[in-house]
Design an enzyme around this catalytic site. Sequence first.
Site, PDB file in Angstrom:
ATOM      1  N   ASN A 175      -4.660 -17.882 -39.577  1.00  0.00           N
ATOM      2  CA  ASN A 175      -6.049 -18.047 -39.999  1.00  0.00           C
ATOM      3  C   ASN A 175      -6.817 -18.711 -38.866  1.00  0.00           C
ATOM      4  O   ASN A 175      -6.359 -19.708 -38.304  1.00  0.00           O
ATOM      5  CB  ASN A 175      -6.126 -18.901 -41.267  1.00  0.00           C
ATOM      6  CG  ASN A 175      -5.482 -18.208 -42.454  1.00  0.00           C
ATOM      7  OD1 ASN A 175      -5.641 -17.009 -42.648  1.00  0.00           O
ATOM      8  ND2 ASN A 175      -4.722 -18.956 -43.242  1.00  0.00           N
TER       9      ASN A 175
ATOM     10  N   CYS B 127       0.588 -31.846 -34.480  1.00  0.00           N
ATOM     11  CA  CYS B 127       1.111 -32.574 -33.319  1.00  0.00           C
ATOM     12  C   CYS B 127       1.993 -33.732 -33.783  1.00  0.00           C
ATOM     13  O   CYS B 127       3.040 -34.000 -33.180  1.00  0.00           O
ATOM     14  CB  CYS B 127      -0.026 -33.086 -32.440  1.00  0.00           C
ATOM     15  SG  CYS B 127      -0.824 -31.812 -31.431  1.00  0.00           S
TER      16      CYS B 127
ATOM     17  N   ASP C 144       6.390 -24.651 -45.000  1.00  0.00           N
ATOM     18  CA  ASP C 144       5.055 -25.003 -45.480  1.00  0.00           C
ATOM     19  C   ASP C 144       5.179 -25.933 -46.685  1.00  0.00           C
ATOM     20  O   ASP C 144       6.022 -25.727 -47.566  1.00  0.00           O
ATOM     21  CB  ASP C 144       4.292 -23.732 -45.860  1.00  0.00           C
ATOM     22  CG  ASP C 144       2.802 -23.983 -46.036  1.00  0.00           C
ATOM     23  OD1 ASP C 144       2.017 -23.523 -45.194  1.00  0.00           O
ATOM     24  OD2 ASP C 144       2.431 -24.645 -47.036  1.00  0.00           O
TER      25      ASP C 144
ATOM     26  N   HIS D 155      -1.215 -21.958 -35.813  1.00  0.00           N
ATOM     27  CA  HIS D 155       0.038 -21.792 -36.555  1.00  0.00           C
ATOM     28  C   HIS D 155       0.110 -20.394 -37.131  1.00  0.00           C
ATOM     29  O   HIS D 155      -0.902 -19.807 -37.500  1.00  0.00           O
ATOM     30  CB  HIS D 155       0.185 -22.844 -37.654  1.00  0.00           C
ATOM     31  CG  HIS D 155      -0.991 -22.951 -38.582  1.00  0.00           C
ATOM     32  ND1 HIS D 155      -2.155 -23.604 -38.231  1.00  0.00           N
ATOM     33  CD2 HIS D 155      -1.198 -22.493 -39.838  1.00  0.00           C
ATOM     34  CE1 HIS D 155      -3.021 -23.547 -39.232  1.00  0.00           C
ATOM     35  NE2 HIS D 155      -2.465 -22.861 -40.216  1.00  0.00           N
TER      36      HIS D 155
ATOM     37  N   CYS E 122      -4.008 -35.016 -34.776  1.00  0.00           N
ATOM     38  CA  CYS E 122      -3.661 -33.664 -35.236  1.00  0.00           C
ATOM     39  C   CYS E 122      -2.385 -33.720 -36.061  1.00  0.00           C
ATOM     40  O   CYS E 122      -1.340 -34.173 -35.581  1.00  0.00           O
ATOM     41  CB  CYS E 122      -3.479 -32.728 -34.045  1.00  0.00           C
ATOM     42  SG  CYS E 122      -2.770 -31.126 -34.501  1.00  0.00           S
TER      43      CYS E 122
ATOM     44  N   HIS F 138      -4.601 -26.635 -35.568  1.00  0.00           N
ATOM     45  CA  HIS F 138      -3.537 -26.468 -34.573  1.00  0.00           C
ATOM     46  C   HIS F 138      -2.972 -25.085 -34.847  1.00  0.00           C
ATOM     47  O   HIS F 138      -2.496 -24.823 -35.966  1.00  0.00           O
ATOM     48  CB  HIS F 138      -2.478 -27.569 -34.746  1.00  0.00           C
ATOM     49  CG  HIS F 138      -1.352 -27.535 -33.741  1.00  0.00           C
ATOM     50  ND1 HIS F 138      -1.035 -28.615 -32.946  1.00  0.00           N
ATOM     51  CD2 HIS F 138      -0.457 -26.564 -33.406  1.00  0.00           C
ATOM     52  CE1 HIS F 138      -0.007 -28.318 -32.168  1.00  0.00           C
ATOM     53  NE2 HIS F 138       0.362 -27.060 -32.440  1.00  0.00           N
TER      54      HIS F 138
ATOM     55  N   HIS G 115      -1.011 -28.606 -28.024  1.00  0.00           N
ATOM     56  CA  HIS G 115      -2.145 -28.465 -28.931  1.00  0.00           C
ATOM     57  C   HIS G 115      -3.039 -27.298 -28.513  1.00  0.00           C
ATOM     58  O   HIS G 115      -3.672 -27.335 -27.465  1.00  0.00           O
ATOM     59  CB  HIS G 115      -2.977 -29.739 -29.031  1.00  0.00           C
ATOM     60  CG  HIS G 115      -4.032 -29.629 -30.087  1.00  0.00           C
ATOM     61  ND1 HIS G 115      -3.752 -29.773 -31.433  1.00  0.00           N
ATOM     62  CD2 HIS G 115      -5.341 -29.297 -30.019  1.00  0.00           C
ATOM     63  CE1 HIS G 115      -4.843 -29.570 -32.135  1.00  0.00           C
ATOM     64  NE2 HIS G 115      -5.832 -29.271 -31.294  1.00  0.00           N
TER      65      HIS G 115
ATOM     66  N   HIS H  12       1.847 -18.256 -40.116  1.00  0.00           N
ATOM     67  CA  HIS H  12       2.559 -18.263 -41.395  1.00  0.00           C
ATOM     68  C   HIS H  12       3.557 -17.100 -41.377  1.00  0.00           C
ATOM     69  O   HIS H  12       3.154 -15.949 -41.173  1.00  0.00           O
ATOM     70  CB  HIS H  12       1.586 -18.038 -42.551  1.00  0.00           C
ATOM     71  CG  HIS H  12       0.512 -19.076 -42.701  1.00  0.00           C
ATOM     72  ND1 HIS H  12       0.555 -20.059 -43.668  1.00  0.00           N
ATOM     73  CD2 HIS H  12      -0.648 -19.272 -42.025  1.00  0.00           C
ATOM     74  CE1 HIS H  12      -0.542 -20.817 -43.571  1.00  0.00           C
ATOM     75  NE2 HIS H  12      -1.291 -20.349 -42.589  1.00  0.00           N
TER      76      HIS H  12
HETATM   77  P1  DGP Z   1      -4.119 -22.784 -42.883  1.00  0.00           P
HETATM   78  O1  DGP Z   1      -4.886 -22.761 -44.174  1.00  0.00           O
HETATM   79  O2  DGP Z   1      -3.888 -21.413 -42.320  1.00  0.00           O
HETATM   80  O3  DGP Z   1      -4.723 -23.748 -41.888  1.00  0.00           O
HETATM   81  O4  DGP Z   1      -2.671 -23.310 -43.242  1.00  0.00           O
HETATM   82  C1  DGP Z   1      -2.286 -24.650 -43.186  1.00  0.00           C
HETATM   83  C2  DGP Z   1      -0.961 -24.753 -43.892  1.00  0.00           C
HETATM   84  O5  DGP Z   1      -0.402 -26.005 -43.576  1.00  0.00           O
HETATM   85  C3  DGP Z   1      -1.056 -24.673 -45.410  1.00  0.00           C
HETATM   86  O6  DGP Z   1      -0.343 -23.518 -45.848  1.00  0.00           O
HETATM   87  C4  DGP Z   1      -0.382 -25.944 -45.896  1.00  0.00           C
HETATM   88  C5  DGP Z   1       0.338 -26.452 -44.685  1.00  0.00           C
HETATM   89  N1  DGP Z   1       0.386 -27.900 -44.581  1.00  0.00           N
HETATM   90  C6  DGP Z   1      -0.677 -28.762 -44.629  1.00  0.00           C
HETATM   91  N2  DGP Z   1      -0.253 -30.030 -44.471  1.00  0.00           N
HETATM   92  C7  DGP Z   1       1.103 -29.960 -44.299  1.00  0.00           C
HETATM   93  C8  DGP Z   1       2.110 -30.957 -44.090  1.00  0.00           C
HETATM   94  O7  DGP Z   1       1.855 -32.159 -44.001  1.00  0.00           O
HETATM   95  N3  DGP Z   1       3.382 -30.516 -43.991  1.00  0.00           N
HETATM   96  C9  DGP Z   1       3.712 -29.184 -44.065  1.00  0.00           C
HETATM   97  N4  DGP Z   1       5.010 -28.858 -43.967  1.00  0.00           N
HETATM   98  N5  DGP Z   1       2.786 -28.227 -44.253  1.00  0.00           N
HETATM   99  C10 DGP Z   1       1.495 -28.618 -44.370  1.00  0.00           C
END
Ligand code: DGP
Length: 112
Positions: free
Chosen positions: A85, A6, A29, A98, A3, A96, A45, A100
């Site tokens: 989402n 994680c 992000d 989250h 993950c 996982h 998780h 925003h």
């Molecule tokens: P969602 O589409 O709701 O699952 O959002 C996932 C978010 O995670 C997306 O806005 C981009 C962010 N993201 C993906 N990979 C990484 C990463 O490796 N580092 C960081 N900081 N954010 C990431």
Amino acid sequence: MDCLFCKIIAGEIPSGKVYEDEYVYAFRDIAPQTPTHILVVPKTHIASADEVDGANSIFVAKIFEAIPKIAAEAGLVGGYRVITNCGPDACQSVKHLHFHVMGGRQLPENMG
Ligand code: DGP
């Protein structure tokens, strides 16, 4: 478990951490969609909002206690939006839970 978030929480993948406590980890992000775009995640998780139950909802409560502090620290004095989402129709890409936290400009009224 393979993950991404994680691994970020464990420090195995670098992140722009902005907040951490016993239950919560928050980081910038990687592809911000607003001037401020922070992801707030539980330090256990939970795959998505679908997986929240009585055994883990303390993590969600702690996330929502942390969000005002995170927003204030980020200077989001005019307000902010909190989004999660859940599942393919919502384009959840990381499995996982989250949240925003988005702000730093006037956001559109329409969310979908
Ligand atoms: P969602 O589409 O709701 O699952 O959002 C996932 C978010 O995670 C997306 O806005 C981009 C962010 N993201 C993906 N990979 C990484 C990463 O490796 N580092 C960081 N900081 N954010 C990431």
